[in-house]
Design an enzyme around this catalytic site. Structure first.
Site, short mmCIF file in Angstrom:
data_model
loop_
_atom_site.label_atom_id
_atom_site.label_comp_id
_atom_site.label_asym_id
_atom_site.label_seq_id
_atom_site.Cartn_x
_atom_site.Cartn_y
_atom_site.Cartn_z
N GLY A 114 0.14 -4.88 1.30
CA GLY A 114 -1.14 -4.91 0.59
C GLY A 114 -1.06 -5.64 -0.74
CD GLU A 133 -3.19 -7.28 3.45
OE1 GLU A 133 -2.97 -6.13 3.05
OE2 GLU A 133 -3.71 -7.53 4.56
CB ALA A 171 -0.90 -0.02 1.22
CD GLU A 214 1.59 -5.13 5.86
OE1 GLU A 214 2.54 -5.93 5.85
OE2 GLU A 214 0.64 -5.18 5.04
C1 HXC Z 1 5.03 4.38 -1.26
C2 HXC Z 1 6.89 3.34 -2.13
C3 HXC Z 1 6.50 2.11 -1.56
C4 HXC Z 1 5.27 2.08 -0.82
C5 HXC Z 1 8.34 1.80 -2.61
N1 HXC Z 1 8.04 3.10 -2.79
N2 HXC Z 1 7.42 1.19 -1.88
N3 HXC Z 1 6.16 4.45 -1.98
N4 HXC Z 1 4.58 3.24 -0.70
N5 HXC Z 1 4.80 0.96 -0.27
C6 HXC Z 1 8.80 4.09 -3.54
C7 HXC Z 1 10.07 4.50 -2.81
O1 HXC Z 1 9.78 5.48 -1.84
C8 HXC Z 1 10.91 5.04 -3.95
O2 HXC Z 1 10.45 6.32 -4.28
C9 HXC Z 1 10.53 4.12 -5.11
O3 HXC Z 1 9.29 3.55 -4.75
C10 HXC Z 1 11.54 3.01 -5.31
O4 HXC Z 1 11.72 2.32 -4.10
P1 HXC Z 1 13.14 2.11 -3.38
O5 HXC Z 1 12.87 1.97 -1.93
O6 HXC Z 1 14.10 3.16 -3.82
O7 HXC Z 1 13.61 0.73 -4.03
P2 HXC Z 1 14.55 -0.38 -3.36
O8 HXC Z 1 15.71 0.26 -2.67
O9 HXC Z 1 14.82 -1.36 -4.42
O10 HXC Z 1 13.68 -1.06 -2.22
C11 HXC Z 1 12.51 -1.80 -2.58
C12 HXC Z 1 11.67 -2.08 -1.31
C13 HXC Z 1 11.39 -0.77 -0.60
C14 HXC Z 1 12.45 -3.04 -0.39
C15 HXC Z 1 10.40 -2.79 -1.78
O11 HXC Z 1 10.87 0.16 -1.53
C16 HXC Z 1 10.39 -0.91 0.50
O12 HXC Z 1 10.73 -1.40 1.59
N6 HXC Z 1 9.16 -0.46 0.26
C17 HXC Z 1 8.11 -0.47 1.26
C18 HXC Z 1 7.58 -1.86 1.47
C19 HXC Z 1 6.48 -1.90 2.54
O13 HXC Z 1 6.73 -1.56 3.70
N7 HXC Z 1 5.26 -2.29 2.15
C20 HXC Z 1 4.15 -2.38 3.05
C21 HXC Z 1 3.39 -1.11 3.04
S1 HXC Z 1 2.10 -1.12 4.26
P3 HXC Z 1 11.48 7.53 -4.54
O14 HXC Z 1 10.59 8.71 -4.73
O15 HXC Z 1 12.37 7.57 -3.34
O16 HXC Z 1 12.21 7.09 -5.78
C22 HXC Z 1 0.83 -1.98 3.59
C23 HXC Z 1 -0.41 -2.06 4.42
C24 HXC Z 1 -1.57 -2.65 3.66
O17 HXC Z 1 0.94 -2.49 2.52
C25 HXC Z 1 -2.86 -2.30 4.30
C26 HXC Z 1 -4.05 -2.77 3.51
C27 HXC Z 1 -4.29 -2.03 2.22
#
Ligand code: HXC
Length: 257
Positions: free
Chosen positions: A108, A111, A65, A131
């Site tokens: 998400g 999911e 998400a 999360e």
């Molecule tokens: C917003 C995101 C994002 C996310 C990545 N990006 N994931 N933006 N929400 N979930 C953005 C980064 O900020 C970055 O933007 C660009 O995408 C590229 O990502 P990087 O981090 O630079 O890439 P990398 O170093 O290869 O790392 C990949 C990654 C990391 C390990 C997947 O991006 C990451 O940890 N992302 C978050 C994963 C996460 O926590 N997901 C769960 C979210 S909570 P910029 O502008 O800097 O280039 C959730 C709750 C669900 O899902 C609830 C129900 C709907």
């Protein structure tokens, strides 16, 4: 109007939905989720479409998400948004949904993948619920679906730590149906979708409903449901055609009626 965060196309009986926000690894914002549901419902209503395929453009399926969208929210706002009604609509899609995952399917997005009826993955796929590392937890069925699928033991471990589940492990735990080389994933998924599209659609429809029912019903309740669906298929033309074709030693020509 044209969706903003996804791309859709059809190829004969297969409808494709691609998450298309690659600059943020297809982070699912609420508009994107609504667009996914709207296009699935459109495919579901479209008589020529038999199978839906869901995948992500760019580096991965999706990294979860959209964190930017959630960062400042409070719980009342979350409650009033009632965002999961869109997710609930997913369970009303009658046609089979095949997920094709390459790279990350996190939070998400994991999911969403778990909502698919079949899941194919590239050898580089990584699933996980990070999360916990953000101080939250899954909210769109993650704790429920992963536990039902892989059991309590592994679900606790994965959810407590956010540890990623690599492609082979996902396959070994039955999270994924089949793995393909990254370059072959979409082609193999499409090939499979076209094969599935040739199956008698009403059978596929009632099988999907019955299996999903079995996931959360008692054996008794599941059996009652199965039996009704079994009987119901005997008023379809495809049942007559399927059985006649068998007796006449020819290939059946299914019509979906
Ligand atoms: C917003 C995101 C994002 C996310 C990545 N990006 N994931 N933006 N929400 N979930 C953005 C980064 O900020 C970055 O933007 C660009 O995408 C590229 O990502 P990087 O981090 O630079 O890439 P990398 O170093 O290869 O790392 C990949 C990654 C990391 C390990 C997947 O991006 C990451 O940890 N992302 C978050 C994963 C996460 O926590 N997901 C769960 C979210 S909570 P910029 O502008 O800097 O280039 C959730 C709750 C669900 O899902 C609830 C129900 C709907």
């Amino acid at each position: 109007s044209k969706p903003r965060y996804i791309e859709t196309r059809t190829d004969g009986p297969v409808g494709f939905i691609e998450l298309n926000r690659p600059e943020v690894l297809n982070a699912l914002n609420r508009v994107m989720v609504a667009e996914i549901l709207a296009s699935m419902e459109e495919f579901d209503r479209n008589d020529t479409i038999k199978v839906i395929v869901l995948s992500g453009k760019g580096r991965c399926f999706a990294a979860g998400a959209d964190i930017d969208e959630m960062a400042e929210a409070d719980s009342v706002e979350m409650e009033l948004l009632n965002q999961f009604t869109d997710w609930d609509r997913l369970s009303w899609i009658k046609k089979p949904i095949i997920g094709a995952v390459h790279g990350f399917a996190l939070g998400g997005a994991f999911e969403l993948a778990l909502c698919c009826d079949l899941l194919f993955a590239a050898e580089d796929a990584e699933f996980g619920f990070p999360e916990v590392l953000l101080g939250i937890m899954p909210g769109a069925g993650g704790t429920v679906r992963l536990t039902k699928l892989a059991g309590k033991t592994k679900a606790m471990e994965w959810l407590f730590t956010g540890k990623r589940i690599l492609a082979k492990e996902a396959r070994d735990f039955g999270i994924v149906n089949q793995l393909f080389a990254k370059e072959a994933l979409m082609e193999e998924t499409a090939r499979y979708a076209h094969q599935l599209a040739k199956m008698p659609p009403l059978s596929v429809r009632y099988i999907k409903e019955s299996v999903l029912k079995a996931v959360d019903a008692s054996i008794y309740e599941g059996m009652q449901f199965e039996r009704k669906n079994f009987s119901l298929l005997f008023s379809s033309a495809d049942q007559k055609e399927g059985m006649r074709a068998f007796m006449e030693k020819r290939k059946a020509n299914f019509k979906g009626r």
